[in-house]
Design a protein around this motif. Structure first.
Motif, PDB file in Angstrom:
ATOM      1  N   ASN A   1      65.494  28.321   2.761  1.00 31.21           N
ATOM      2  CA  ASN A   1      65.554  26.899   3.300  1.00 31.21           C
ATOM      3  C   ASN A   1      66.464  27.383   5.066  1.00 31.21           C
ATOM      4  O   ASN A   1      66.872  28.751   4.741  1.00 31.21           O
ATOM      5  CB  ASN A   1      66.536  26.017   2.273  1.00 31.21           C
ATOM      6  CG  ASN A   1      67.853  26.905   1.618  1.00 31.21           C
ATOM      7  OD1 ASN A   1      68.933  27.417   2.742  1.00 31.21           O
ATOM      8  ND2 ASN A   1      68.209  26.678   0.798  1.00 31.21           N
TER       9      ASN A   1
ATOM     10  N   ASN B   1      69.616  25.909   5.872  1.00 29.69           N
ATOM     11  CA  ASN B   1      71.378  25.632   4.698  1.00 29.69           C
ATOM     12  C   ASN B   1      71.941  26.484   5.776  1.00 29.69           C
ATOM     13  O   ASN B   1      73.266  25.249   6.203  1.00 29.69           O
ATOM     14  CB  ASN B   1      71.799  25.575   3.225  1.00 29.69           C
ATOM     15  CG  ASN B   1      70.821  24.527   2.923  1.00 29.69           C
ATOM     16  OD1 ASN B   1      70.120  24.099   2.794  1.00 29.69           O
ATOM     17  ND2 ASN B   1      70.651  24.497   1.278  1.00 29.69           N
TER      18      ASN B   1
ATOM     19  N   THR C   1      65.107  22.411   5.833  1.00 31.74           N
ATOM     20  CA  THR C   1      64.242  23.050   6.024  1.00 31.74           C
ATOM     21  C   THR C   1      63.639  22.450   7.829  1.00 31.74           C
ATOM     22  O   THR C   1      63.721  21.226   7.977  1.00 31.74           O
ATOM     23  CB  THR C   1      62.835  22.652   5.362  1.00 31.74           C
ATOM     24  OG1 THR C   1      62.131  21.664   5.704  1.00 31.74           O
ATOM     25  CG2 THR C   1      62.983  22.860   4.476  1.00 31.74           C
TER      26      THR C   1
ATOM     27  N   HIS D   1      59.098  21.008   2.791  1.00 34.99           N
ATOM     28  CA  HIS D   1      59.580  21.463   1.043  1.00 34.99           C
ATOM     29  C   HIS D   1      58.587  21.730   0.474  1.00 34.99           C
ATOM     30  O   HIS D   1      58.381  22.295  -0.761  1.00 34.99           O
ATOM     31  CB  HIS D   1      60.109  20.300   0.359  1.00 34.99           C
ATOM     32  CG  HIS D   1      61.733  19.539   1.078  1.00 34.99           C
ATOM     33  ND1 HIS D   1      61.688  19.373   2.142  1.00 34.99           N
ATOM     34  CD2 HIS D   1      62.813  21.071   1.320  1.00 34.99           C
ATOM     35  CE1 HIS D   1      62.959  19.595   2.524  1.00 34.99           C
ATOM     36  NE2 HIS D   1      63.479  19.902   2.426  1.00 34.99           N
TER      37      HIS D   1
ATOM     38  N   GLY E   1      59.652  25.507  -0.233  1.00 28.49           N
ATOM     39  CA  GLY E   1      61.430  26.031   0.305  1.00 28.49           C
ATOM     40  C   GLY E   1      62.237  24.332  -0.353  1.00 28.49           C
ATOM     41  O   GLY E   1      61.409  24.239  -0.877  1.00 28.49           O
TER      42      GLY E   1
ATOM     43  N   TRP F   1      72.435  19.416   4.579  1.00 32.31           N
ATOM     44  CA  TRP F   1      70.940  19.365   4.025  1.00 32.31           C
ATOM     45  C   TRP F   1      70.942  17.807   3.237  1.00 32.31           C
ATOM     46  O   TRP F   1      72.035  17.901   1.662  1.00 32.31           O
ATOM     47  CB  TRP F   1      70.053  19.678   3.196  1.00 32.31           C
ATOM     48  CG  TRP F   1      68.779  19.009   2.477  1.00 32.31           C
ATOM     49  CD1 TRP F   1      67.928  18.466   3.503  1.00 32.31           C
ATOM     50  CD2 TRP F   1      68.289  19.006   1.359  1.00 32.31           C
ATOM     51  NE1 TRP F   1      66.823  17.789   2.983  1.00 32.31           N
ATOM     52  CE2 TRP F   1      66.746  18.607   1.620  1.00 32.31           C
ATOM     53  CE3 TRP F   1      68.813  20.097   0.610  1.00 32.31           C
ATOM     54  CZ2 TRP F   1      66.289  18.446   0.484  1.00 32.31           C
ATOM     55  CZ3 TRP F   1      67.412  19.634  -0.821  1.00 32.31           C
ATOM     56  CH2 TRP F   1      66.689  19.060  -1.209  1.00 32.31           C
TER      57      TRP F   1
END
Length: 316
Positions: A31, A33, A91, A74, A87, A38
């Motif tokens: 990801n 992050n 994203t 994703h 993922g 998120w």
């Protein structure tokens, strides 16, 4: 607003909805992050990839490209309906979008579609923090078809998320409805997609269209099942029962059909030659035997043999 589903949870709800899930590498922890938040999540965005070829598309949406690092979504929904999870977390799929659209999605307050966006990737609010993202394998030119299996998978994925979060279909939007500088997905309307998602949500996750009235006798049967049942029989020669496998080394049905056609032509020629030879022979015997009687008897015997024959792949 909802907390994001865990990787285990999303895989579970997708499969419960009848989605064929392919887990790609370390998707559960792959990801962006480190670049921002998120969640809480407000909905799901559908995209098209502008690519052709499943393997290369999966690699692209997982790893990104020179201008944008991955993951770019994703999950990638392929032409065959399989959903490749690449993922989980933040994203790079939505970018900037219109805050008014976000408000309408949160409230699920719009009609057939949200208000057309006036902000885009460069000046909009952060959509990567607020939406699930699903790339769909398609050239995005309005001509590349959307196979039934793929479209059905798109509907099922969105319905699974809505069901898990207790959202309506209005929590599902297209990228073109989020950002003023986007056109995806192209080839079907989001109003139609939302209508189909809403229809699924009226039924259990296991529902298949048409199953309310009668069971589909072909449900669950794959091309491989048909191939094995029809082509891999003792009556059809193949690479396992002949010394020379050159006629069909890879067990392709089209190769078998060509091979069978060649054999039938060969048998026709042999029959004609045998008939001619027997005619000549019967005339030479001089015993008074009726030539046509001999020919007819031989033809009948050959016809019976053709009906019962197990074709020898070693014969030309």
């Amino acid at each position: 607003m909802s907390d994001p589903l865990t990787p285990d949870r999303v895989a579970s709800v997708l499969r419960a909805e009848g989605v064929r899930v392919v887990e790609v590498g370390n998707w559960r922890t792959h990801n962006r992050n480190s670049k921002g938040p998120w969640g809480p999540l407000n909905g799901s965005i559908v995209h098209h990839t502008v690519t052709r070829g499943t393997a290369s598309t999966v690699a692209m949406v997982r790893d990104g490209h020179a201008a944008l690092p991955g993951p770019l979504c994703h999950g990638m929904i392929a032409k065959d309906g399989r959903v490749h999870m690449v993922g989980w977390g933040r994203t790079n799929h939505a970018g900037g979008g219109d805050s008014k659209v976000l408000e309408q999605v949160i409230a699920e307050s719009y009609g057939t579609r949200p208000t057309p966006p006036t902000r885009g990737n460069s000046n909009g609010v952060d959509g990567n923090a607020r939406f699930y993202g699903w790339e769909c394998e398609n050239l995005g030119d309005g001509k590349d078809p959307w196979p039934k299996a793929q479209y059905d998978a798109i509907v099922r994925v969105q319905a699974a998320l809505c069901r898990a979060h207790d959202w309506s279909a209005k929590s599902v939007i297209g990228h073109l409805e989020w950002s003023s500088d986007k056109v995806d997905p192209r080839g079907f309307t989001m109003a139609k997609l939302r209508a189909d998602v809403a229809e699924r949500l009226k039924h259990p996750a296991s529902w298949n269209p048409g199953s309310d009235h009668e069971e589909d006798p072909m449900a669950g049967i794959t091309k491989r099942d048909i191939f094995d049942a029809v082509w891999k029989t003792d009556a059809i020669g193949g690479p396992t029962d002949a010394a020379d496998h050159s006629t069909n080394p890879t067990w392709q049905p089209q190769s078998i059909l060509k091979d069978m056609q060649a054999r039938i032509r060969s048998m026709d020629k042999r029959m004609a030659a045998q008939t001619a030879a027997i005619t000549v022979l019967a005339g030479q015997v001089g015993t008074g035997a009726d030539t046509q009687t001999v020919v007819s008897a031989v033809e009948a015997a050959i016809e019976r043999a053709v009906i019962d024959v197990n074709i020898n792949t070693g014969e030309a």
